[in-house]
Design a protein around this motif. Structure first.
Motif, PDB file in Angstrom:
ATOM      1  N   SER A   1     -14.278 -22.573 -18.109  1.00  0.00           N
ATOM      2  CA  SER A   1     -14.040 -22.110 -19.465  1.00  0.00           C
ATOM      3  C   SER A   1     -14.748 -23.044 -20.414  1.00  0.00           C
ATOM      4  N   ASP A   2     -14.657 -22.466 -21.747  1.00  0.00           N
ATOM      5  CA  ASP A   2     -15.314 -23.017 -22.596  1.00  0.00           C
ATOM      6  C   ASP A   2     -14.388 -24.388 -22.799  1.00  0.00           C
ATOM      7  N   ASP A   3     -13.128 -24.529 -22.970  1.00  0.00           N
ATOM      8  CA  ASP A   3     -12.491 -25.665 -23.395  1.00  0.00           C
ATOM      9  C   ASP A   3     -12.211 -26.515 -22.115  1.00  0.00           C
ATOM     10  N   LYS A   4     -12.808 -26.239 -21.138  1.00  0.00           N
ATOM     11  CA  LYS A   4     -12.772 -27.065 -19.604  1.00  0.00           C
ATOM     12  C   LYS A   4     -11.544 -27.171 -19.159  1.00  0.00           C
ATOM     13  N   LYS A   5     -10.676 -26.403 -19.424  1.00  0.00           N
ATOM     14  CA  LYS A   5      -9.155 -26.339 -19.069  1.00  0.00           C
ATOM     15  C   LYS A   5      -8.897 -25.423 -17.858  1.00  0.00           C
ATOM     16  N   THR A   6      -9.753 -24.344 -17.480  1.00  0.00           N
ATOM     17  CA  THR A   6      -9.609 -23.372 -16.508  1.00  0.00           C
ATOM     18  C   THR A   6     -10.951 -23.479 -15.700  1.00  0.00           C
ATOM     19  N   VAL A   7     -10.469 -23.020 -14.216  1.00  0.00           N
ATOM     20  CA  VAL A   7     -11.946 -22.971 -13.537  1.00  0.00           C
ATOM     21  C   VAL A   7     -11.401 -21.751 -12.611  1.00  0.00           C
ATOM     22  N   GLU A   8     -12.326 -20.637 -12.703  1.00  0.00           N
ATOM     23  CA  GLU A   8     -12.266 -19.570 -12.052  1.00  0.00           C
ATOM     24  C   GLU A   8     -13.221 -19.263 -10.842  1.00  0.00           C
ATOM     25  N   VAL A   9     -12.450 -19.059  -9.805  1.00  0.00           N
ATOM     26  CA  VAL A   9     -13.498 -19.230  -8.377  1.00  0.00           C
ATOM     27  C   VAL A   9     -13.659 -17.453  -7.861  1.00  0.00           C
TER      28      VAL A   9
END
Length: 82
Positions: A15-23
């Motif tokens: 994500s843009d805020d670098k707090k979520t990773v989607e696999v």
């Protein structure tokens, strides 16, 4: 951390805020797995190496929580048990 695949191409989105990773497409699954990173941990995409994500933080337990498998236990299926 690198996403390595032989048949199903795994797609990792940060994500843009670098707090979520989607696999997406993990082991050919149709649903997307979303991982919320803990406080003090950020994820960055490597610009030099393809399919590599760098996870940074001060707490090793918080950083390692992204790499831990979820509720799935693949060890039983690998041993031939139903």
């Amino acid at each position: 951390m690198r996403s390595v695949y032989a048949h199903f191409p795994i797609v990792c989105a940060i994500s843009d805020d670098k707090k979520t990773v989607e696999v997406r497409n993990f082991l050919g699954e149709k649903r997307a797995r979303v991982v919320q990173l803990r406080d003090g941990v950020i994820a960055n995409r490597s610009e030099n190496v393809k399919d590599e994500i760098t996870i940074e933080g001060n707490d090793i337990d918080a950083v390692g929580s992204l790499c831990r498998p979820g509720s799935a236990d693949f060890s039983r299926s690998q041993q031939g048990y139903p």
